[in-house]
Design an enzyme around this catalytic site. Structure first.
Site, PDB file in Angstrom:
ATOM      1  N   GLU A 114      -2.884  10.520   2.889  1.00 18.74           N
ATOM      2  CA  GLU A 114      -4.005  10.833   3.661  1.00 18.74           C
ATOM      3  C   GLU A 114      -4.104  12.275   4.149  1.00 18.74           C
ATOM      4  OE1 GLU A 114      -4.768   8.146   6.877  1.00 18.74           O
ATOM      5  OE2 GLU A 114      -4.653   6.489   5.374  1.00 18.74           O
ATOM      6  N   GLU A 138       0.897  -1.037  -0.009  1.00 19.16           N
ATOM      7  CA  GLU A 138       0.100  -0.128  -0.083  1.00 19.16           C
ATOM      8  C   GLU A 138       0.741   1.384   0.159  1.00 19.16           C
ATOM      9  OE1 GLU A 138      -3.432  -0.149   2.748  1.00 19.16           O
ATOM     10  OE2 GLU A 138      -3.049   1.834   3.044  1.00 19.16           O
ATOM     11  N   ASP A 150       0.228   5.172   0.610  1.00 16.85           N
ATOM     12  CA  ASP A 150      -0.748   6.278   0.932  1.00 16.85           C
ATOM     13  C   ASP A 150      -0.447   7.599   1.129  1.00 16.85           C
ATOM     14  OD1 ASP A 150      -2.404   4.083   1.890  1.00 16.85           O
ATOM     15  OD2 ASP A 150      -1.469   3.982   3.789  1.00 16.85           O
TER      16      ASP A 150
END
Ligand SMILES: *[C@@H]1O[C@H](CO)[C@@H](O)[C@H](O)[C@H]1NC(C)=O
Length: 290
Positions: free
Chosen positions: A101, A97, A99
């Site tokens: 955010e 993953e 990311d």
């Protein structure tokens, strides 16, 4: 941290070359369906969070390496408690993953940009930043450059983080599991803003985050094979290791200096310097020089 566990539908992906730009063709809503709206004939997609539900979408294609760009305009005003995400993720246990955010805040206080990299299920590599602009007044471009040697996070073309392939030193690197692109807007007011002390102000709902000009210059994973845009790998022999293609992209001395400048001025958390968290010593990649 792992973001929302979406009810992801495994689907055969038969789309050919990536690139893109059209949310009608290249993306689909995954949850909060009524709260996602394609705008501008497919150029944009607005996600909404209200008291009932947030919302999210995913790319129809899965990718194995690529340069993924998205323009995002974050929830304006009082965005406390909201989290907007833009990330790549594989499926299953031991997932990979990458990311971005964005943790909202009360009016006038800064967003936090949170980044992380998981490889084979192992995360705990958070770095957080302030942004050097107000991310709610206009669109800015957030990019993930993912090739066999680097995961580079960039904001408006400026690299902010370079996670290198250090497999030779025993550090896992995401390189064999295809990943889909996901984006979402959801309520995380139990932890997101000032450690969860500030809750979402529902009198200001609905909250809207806008996405635009999704572009995936990427190798599409389809029926067990990787299909890259023409010339992707050839660029390495034609132009040498520092060719302009994302496939060979690494930081030039100048972009490395820019990244270090951003990190010095705007990084507010770095797992590599969090000795308390890693009493046995920080992860191996933290000790390696550029
Ligand atoms: C919100 O603003 C406060 C005060 O400036 C700051 O400490 C915090 O890091 C900001 N971001 C979040 C996500 O809480």
């Amino acid at each position: 941290m792992r973001t929302v566990a979406l009810g992801i539908v495994a689907m055969a992906c038969l789309v050919g070359m990536a690139q893109g730009g059209n949310f009608n063709q290249d993306a689909e809503m995954t949850w909060g369906h009524g709260n996602g709206k394609v705008v501008d004939g497919g150029r944009g997609l607005d996600l909404t969070l209200d008291r009932t539900t947030g919302s999210g979408f995913q790319s129809k294609s899965e990718y194995l390496f690529g340069k993924i760009d998205m323009q995002i305009k974050l929830v304006p005003g009082n965005s406390a408690g909201t989290v907007t995400t833009f990330y790549l993720s594989s499926q299953g246990s031991a997932h990979d993953e990458i990311d971005f955010e964005f943790l909202g805040n009360v009016t006038g206080e800064p967003y936090t940009l949170h980044t992380n990299v998981f490889a084979k299920g192992q995360g705990q590599r958070e770095q957080q930043f302030r942004l050097w602009f107000d991310p709610t007044t206009s669109f800015h471009t957030y990019s993930i450059i993912w090739n066999p040697q680097h995961v580079i996070f960039a904001v408006d073309g400026t690299p902010i983080r370079d996670f290198k392939n250090n497999e030779a030193r025993g550090v896992s690197f995401p390189k064999s599991q295809p990943m889909r692109l996901y984006a979402s807007l959801w309520n995380a007011d139990d932890w997101a803003t000032q450690g969860g002390r500030v809750k979402a102000d529902w009198s200001k709902a609905p909250f809207v985050a806008s996405f635009r000009d999704f572009n995936a210059d990427a190798c599409v994973w389809s029926a067990g094979a990787q299909r890259c845009p023409a010339g992707t790998m050839e660029a390495s022999s034609a132009t040498g290791a520092s060719g302009s293609s994302w496939w060979n992209q690494q930081l030039s001395d100048m972009s490395y200096r820019r990244m270090r400048w951003v990190q010095r001025k705007f990084m507010i958390y770095n797992y590599c310097t969090d000795a308390k968290r890693f009493p046995q010593g920080v992860p191996a990649e933290c000790k390696l020089r550029r």
